[in-house]
Design a protein around this motif. Structure first.
Motif, PDB file in Angstrom:
ATOM      1  N   TRP A  91       0.827  -1.192   0.000  1.00  0.00           N
ATOM      2  CA  TRP A  91       0.000   0.000   0.000  1.00  0.00           C
ATOM      3  C   TRP A  91       0.868   1.251   0.000  1.00  0.00           C
ATOM      4  O   TRP A  91       2.041   1.211   0.352  1.00  0.00           O
ATOM      5  N   ARG A  92       0.267   2.338  -0.440  1.00  0.00           N
ATOM      6  CA  ARG A  92       0.919   3.644  -0.374  1.00  0.00           C
ATOM      7  C   ARG A  92      -0.180   4.698  -0.425  1.00  0.00           C
ATOM      8  O   ARG A  92      -1.282   4.433  -0.898  1.00  0.00           O
ATOM      9  N   LEU A  93       0.135   5.874   0.046  1.00  0.00           N
ATOM     10  CA  LEU A  93      -0.803   6.992  -0.010  1.00  0.00           C
ATOM     11  C   LEU A  93      -0.261   7.963  -1.045  1.00  0.00           C
ATOM     12  O   LEU A  93       0.805   8.547  -0.855  1.00  0.00           O
ATOM     13  N   ASP A  94      -0.958   8.071  -2.171  1.00  0.00           N
ATOM     14  CA  ASP A  94      -0.555   8.998  -3.226  1.00  0.00           C
ATOM     15  C   ASP A  94      -1.086  10.375  -2.880  1.00  0.00           C
ATOM     16  O   ASP A  94      -2.293  10.567  -2.772  1.00  0.00           O
ATOM     17  N   THR A  95      -0.171  11.331  -2.708  1.00  0.00           N
ATOM     18  CA  THR A  95      -0.578  12.691  -2.387  1.00  0.00           C
ATOM     19  C   THR A  95       0.162  13.665  -3.285  1.00  0.00           C
ATOM     20  O   THR A  95       1.395  13.675  -3.302  1.00  0.00           O
ATOM     21  N   PRO A  96      -0.550  14.468  -4.039  1.00  0.00           N
ATOM     22  CA  PRO A  96       0.138  15.502  -4.826  1.00  0.00           C
ATOM     23  C   PRO A  96       0.752  16.521  -3.877  1.00  0.00           C
ATOM     24  O   PRO A  96       0.089  16.986  -2.940  1.00  0.00           O
ATOM     25  N   SER A  97       2.025  16.849  -4.066  1.00  0.00           N
ATOM     26  CA  SER A  97       2.704  17.762  -3.137  1.00  0.00           C
ATOM     27  C   SER A  97       2.057  19.139  -3.135  1.00  0.00           C
ATOM     28  O   SER A  97       2.063  19.826  -2.130  1.00  0.00           O
ATOM     29  N   ALA A  98       1.497  19.561  -4.274  1.00  0.00           N
ATOM     30  CA  ALA A  98       0.853  20.874  -4.332  1.00  0.00           C
ATOM     31  C   ALA A  98      -0.332  20.949  -3.383  1.00  0.00           C
ATOM     32  O   ALA A  98      -0.640  22.001  -2.849  1.00  0.00           O
ATOM     33  N   GLU A 113      -7.997  -0.091  -3.458  1.00  0.00           N
ATOM     34  CA  GLU A 113      -8.377  -0.913  -4.606  1.00  0.00           C
ATOM     35  C   GLU A 113      -8.628  -2.345  -4.161  1.00  0.00           C
ATOM     36  O   GLU A 113      -9.453  -3.042  -4.716  1.00  0.00           O
ATOM     37  N   ASP A 114      -7.876  -2.793  -3.181  1.00  0.00           N
ATOM     38  CA  ASP A 114      -8.018  -4.125  -2.610  1.00  0.00           C
ATOM     39  C   ASP A 114      -8.020  -3.976  -1.097  1.00  0.00           C
ATOM     40  O   ASP A 114      -7.446  -3.036  -0.564  1.00  0.00           O
ATOM     41  N   PRO A 115      -8.650  -4.911  -0.397  1.00  0.00           N
ATOM     42  CA  PRO A 115      -8.667  -4.808   1.072  1.00  0.00           C
ATOM     43  C   PRO A 115      -7.300  -5.144   1.662  1.00  0.00           C
ATOM     44  O   PRO A 115      -6.849  -6.277   1.631  1.00  0.00           O
ATOM     45  N   VAL A 116      -6.598  -4.134   2.149  1.00  0.00           N
ATOM     46  CA  VAL A 116      -5.287  -4.306   2.766  1.00  0.00           C
ATOM     47  C   VAL A 116      -5.378  -3.756   4.187  1.00  0.00           C
ATOM     48  O   VAL A 116      -5.633  -2.570   4.362  1.00  0.00           O
ATOM     49  N   THR A 151     -10.995  -0.685   4.621  1.00  0.00           N
ATOM     50  CA  THR A 151     -11.966   0.026   3.802  1.00  0.00           C
ATOM     51  C   THR A 151     -11.540   1.479   3.711  1.00  0.00           C
ATOM     52  O   THR A 151     -10.743   1.956   4.510  1.00  0.00           O
ATOM     53  N   GLY A 152     -12.076   2.192   2.760  1.00  0.00           N
ATOM     54  CA  GLY A 152     -11.714   3.587   2.580  1.00  0.00           C
ATOM     55  C   GLY A 152     -12.187   4.462   3.729  1.00  0.00           C
ATOM     56  O   GLY A 152     -13.064   4.077   4.503  1.00  0.00           O
TER      57      GLY A 152
END
Length: 161
Positions: A91-98, A113-116, A151-152
């Motif tokens: 898993w990772r958290l995609d965050t735009p730096s802006a 996307e998948d249960p992690v 879950t999200g």
């Protein structure tokens, strides 16, 4: 596991079903990350064929990926079979730096996307480059940040002091 390492396992995505008369054994095949050996995790042992749900039995025969995932992600199943999964890099958290340069507070939505199973405080800390104590101080969320979830969720990051 055969190597007794109690290490993480990787799902092979396969069930093995063995019939002995009117009794069935069902195993989930997994691979130990430490020793690379394949082991069998008992799903059902010596159960009458008629006691199993026909749809579920069919899914065992088809090696249904959703059924494999549900078994591997079931904490009760893992605890009683004495295994854990290796979630390294899962898993990772995609965050735009802006986004972090915008006005505060910043609201972030997390979607899996998948249960992690991951602790939200660890995910947020790694994704935003914050320490975990800073996350606990600056992040407001409707869910417990220290409890693993799959879950999200949505959280708000407050301005730093």
């Amino acid at each position: 596991m055969d190597c007794r390492s109690a290490s993480a396992t990787a799902g092979e995505g396969r069930f093995r079903v063995n019939a002995n008369g009117k009794l069935l054994d069902v195993w989930l095949l997994v691979r130990c990350v430490t020793c690379d050996r394949t082991s069998k995790l008992t799903v059902h042992e010596r159960v009458p064929v008629r006691s199993l749900d026909p749809t579920e039995l069919h899914k065992y025969h088809l090696n249904d990926p959703d059924l494999v995932a549900s078994k591997l992600l079931d904490p009760f199943f893992a605890r009683h079979r004495r295994f854990s999964l290796d979630w390294t890099g899962a898993w990772r958290l995609d965050t735009p730096s802006a986004q972090l340069d915008q006005e505060w507070p910043v609201q972030v939505e997390v979607v899996f996307e998948d249960p992690v199973p991951v602790r939200p405080d660890r995910l947020i800390a790694q994704g935003l480059g914050l320490s975990r104590p800073e996350v606990l101080r600056r992040v407001k969320c409707d869910i417990p940040l220290r409890r693993p979830m799959s879950t999200g969720f949505t959280f708000t990051v407050l301005a730093g002091e």
